[in-house]
Design an enzyme around this catalytic site. Structure first.
Site, PDB file in Angstrom:
ATOM      1  N   TYR A  45       0.851  -1.191   0.000  1.00  0.00           N
ATOM      2  CA  TYR A  45       0.000   0.000   0.000  1.00  0.00           C
ATOM      3  C   TYR A  45       0.887   1.240   0.000  1.00  0.00           C
ATOM      4  CZ  TYR A  45      -4.989  -0.912   0.245  1.00  0.00           C
ATOM      5  OH  TYR A  45      -6.276  -1.211  -0.080  1.00  0.00           O
ATOM      6  N   GLU A  47      -0.544   4.887  -0.376  1.00  0.00           N
ATOM      7  CA  GLU A  47      -1.307   6.121  -0.570  1.00  0.00           C
ATOM      8  C   GLU A  47      -0.396   7.337  -0.392  1.00  0.00           C
ATOM      9  OE1 GLU A  47      -2.813   3.564   0.977  1.00  0.00           O
ATOM     10  OE2 GLU A  47      -5.020   3.771   0.882  1.00  0.00           O
ATOM     11  N   ASP A 190      -6.553  13.657 -25.041  1.00  0.00           N
ATOM     12  CA  ASP A 190      -6.517  12.240 -24.642  1.00  0.00           C
ATOM     13  C   ASP A 190      -5.875  11.468 -25.797  1.00  0.00           C
ATOM     14  OD1 ASP A 190      -6.979   9.569 -24.144  1.00  0.00           O
ATOM     15  OD2 ASP A 190      -9.073   9.816 -23.565  1.00  0.00           O
ATOM     16  N   THR A 216      -3.641   6.237 -21.750  1.00  0.00           N
ATOM     17  CA  THR A 216      -3.491   4.913 -21.153  1.00  0.00           C
ATOM     18  C   THR A 216      -2.098   4.410 -21.535  1.00  0.00           C
ATOM     19  OG1 THR A 216      -4.585   3.999 -23.090  1.00  0.00           O
ATOM     20  CG2 THR A 216      -5.910   4.204 -21.113  1.00  0.00           C
ATOM     21  N   LYS A 219      -2.013   0.502 -24.750  1.00  0.00           N
ATOM     22  CA  LYS A 219      -2.405   0.420 -26.171  1.00  0.00           C
ATOM     23  C   LYS A 219      -1.133   0.489 -27.024  1.00  0.00           C
ATOM     24  CE  LYS A 219      -7.087   2.182 -25.416  1.00  0.00           C
ATOM     25  NZ  LYS A 219      -7.207   2.957 -24.172  1.00  0.00           N
ATOM     26  N   ARG A 225      -1.888  -2.320 -18.053  1.00  0.00           N
ATOM     27  CA  ARG A 225      -3.129  -1.547 -17.929  1.00  0.00           C
ATOM     28  C   ARG A 225      -2.887  -0.463 -16.901  1.00  0.00           C
ATOM     29  NH1 ARG A 225      -7.562  -3.092 -20.826  1.00  0.00           N
ATOM     30  NH2 ARG A 225      -6.577  -4.533 -22.232  1.00  0.00           N
TER      31      ARG A 225
HETATM   32  N1  DSN Z   1     -11.885   0.500 -24.762  1.00  0.00           N
HETATM   33  C1  DSN Z   1     -11.019   1.393 -25.479  1.00  0.00           C
HETATM   34  C2  DSN Z   1     -11.031   1.133 -26.936  1.00  0.00           C
HETATM   35  O1  DSN Z   1     -11.254   0.006 -27.325  1.00  0.00           O
HETATM   36  O2  DSN Z   1     -10.796   2.035 -27.723  1.00  0.00           O
HETATM   37  C3  DSN Z   1     -11.293   2.818 -25.169  1.00  0.00           C
HETATM   38  O3  DSN Z   1     -11.385   3.000 -23.810  1.00  0.00           O
END
Ligand code: DSN
Length: 433
Positions: A45, A47, A190, A216, A219, A225
């Protein structure tokens, strides 16, 4: 490890090995990233922030989180980074929490046009707790920058939260920066889908124009993640307290203990992304998407926006009078994993949209190039032609029964299963690491 879970993990590994992952938001994280995420770091933990924790025993954790922050600052050349958001939706909610009061106006791109749920879609927090102003695409799938200007000047949003998940063309970040400045709005970019392409220099960078960038990390960045909130030089200039406001919105505003195992994975993927080989990867992702697009188009398929300038494409199946559901299910049987997707001004609801979205980040990680894209496009064309006879019923109530019977039928379809075998042979030549 006798738990049934591990049998299922093995099965899923096999599925990933033997099929083509063409959902544009998916990728394969390296073994090093996976090791960091699966490490003992998950036991702790922490925080707070490095040097200011609410729990003891965080000296090493602090070093790890600082490493992730420093690596992100270096790659993106920004003064402040928060690496604690659990994922993209929390990151965007934290930014809105930091910048807005409930009822303030937030502007974003419609989900159906290729934006994101958290950019003001009416059924999400971003559409419910703020006054959401949304823009879409014209009939051909292009953004109308003149109309967006008029809308922004009229509505005067406090925040413009701009990014794409299913829009294949590049965004004009300079335009969004100028319009935000002209009305005194915050520009939040974003870049979750295209972050790896921005690092590779093959997609426009919002960093000179935005005040805040969210992304994120799983990707095109090929990490775990997770997500990051990056405050730009322009953001700090507009408000020197912006970094503090963001950090407070993340913790304690919206989150509790940070997932330090994921943060370690972020640090690892940022190191990988700083290498020359990552730039070559990003370039190849776009080359592959373009090769895929041109082969599909030259055989008569319609693509949203007329093609792609990124890692993804959306096939508009309206000319074929086909449902995205019908095509996506058939492609899955053939070993090609995509997702059904709305097309601009779709007359169908999101649960039965008129398109499919596909992308090249994961298959490029496997090492596939233009030659394989042509082969894959050939399979996609064959599958679409093969299922052209299956039309989704007009009657809404009949659709569920139709899809159930259709899925059952195609699960034994020899034509599709033969393609799946060919796909598997291709996959064997490009093993996962
Ligand atoms: N779920 C993502 C996507 O497939 O583009 C976006 O959050």
């Amino acid at each position: 490890m006798s738990d049934k879970v591990f049998e299922l993990v093995k099965k899923e590994k096999k599925r990933q090995e033997n099929t083509l992952a063409m959902i544009p938001s998916e990728n394969y994280a390296s073994k090093a990233v996976r090791e960091a995420v699966g490490s003992v770091l998950m036991n702790k933990y922490a925080e707070g922030y490095p040097g200011k924790r609410y729990y003891q025993g965080n000296k090493i954790i602090d070093e790890i989180e600082n490493l992730a922050i420093e690596r992100a600052k270096k790659i993106f050349k920004v003064p402040h980074v928060n690496v604690q958001p659990y994922s993209g939706s929390p990151a965007n909610s934290e930014v809105l929490f930091a910048l807005c009061n409930t009822g303030d106006t937030v502007m974003g791109m419609k989900l159906s046009a290729g934006g994101h749920l958290t950019h003001g879609h009416d059924i999400t927090f971003s559409g419910k707790y703020f006054k959401s102003v949304q823009f879409g695409l014209d009939e051909k799938g292009f953004l109308n920058y003149k109309q967006i200007t008029a809308q922004a000047k009229l509505e005067k949003p406090k925040v413009m939260l701009i990014g794409t998940t299913a829009y294949p063309l590049a965004l004009d970040w300079k335009f969004f920066g100028e319009i935000a400045d002209s009305i005194g709005a915050w520009l939040v970019a974003d870049i979750s889908h295209v972050v790896g392409l921005i690092i590779a220099g093959v997609y426009p960078s919002p960093f000179p124009y935005a005040h805040i960038v969210t992304t994120t990390t799983h990707k095109t960045l090929r990490g775990p993640r997770g997500a990051m909130i990056l405050v730009t030089k322009k953001g700090v200039k507009k408000d020197p307290d912006l970094p503090t406001k963001i950090d407070k919105a993340v913790f304690p505003g919206m989150q509790g203990g940070p997932h330090e195992n994921a943060i370690a994975g972020i640090a690892v993927c940022l190191n990988e992304a700083s290498k020359t080989s990552f730039k070559a990867y990003g370039k190849q992702v776009v080359k592959n998407a373009k090769a895929l697009a041109s082969t599909l188009q030259s055989s008569g398929l319609t693509l949203v926006g007329g093609g792609t300038e990124s890692h993804l494409l959306v096939i508009d199946l309206r000319p074929e009078k086909l449902s995205g559901n019908v095509v996506a299910e058939a492609l899955e049987i053939a070993g090609i994993i995509v997702n059904k997707n709305s097309v601009p001004n779709d007359h169908m609801p999101p649960i039965y949209p008129s398109g499919v979205r596909l992308g090249t980040p994961a298959i490029t990680t496997r090492g596939m190039k233009e030659k394989e894209m042509k082969q894959i496009a050939g399979w996609i064309l064959k599958v679409i032609e093969h299922v052209e006879i299956y039309k989704l019923p007009e009657n809404i109530k009949a659709r569920g029964t139709f899809m159930k019977a259709y899925k059952d039928k195609i699960s034994k379809d020899k034509f599709l299963l033969d393609i799946a075998k060919e796909v598997q042979s291709l996959c064997k030549k490009f093993p996962l690491k």
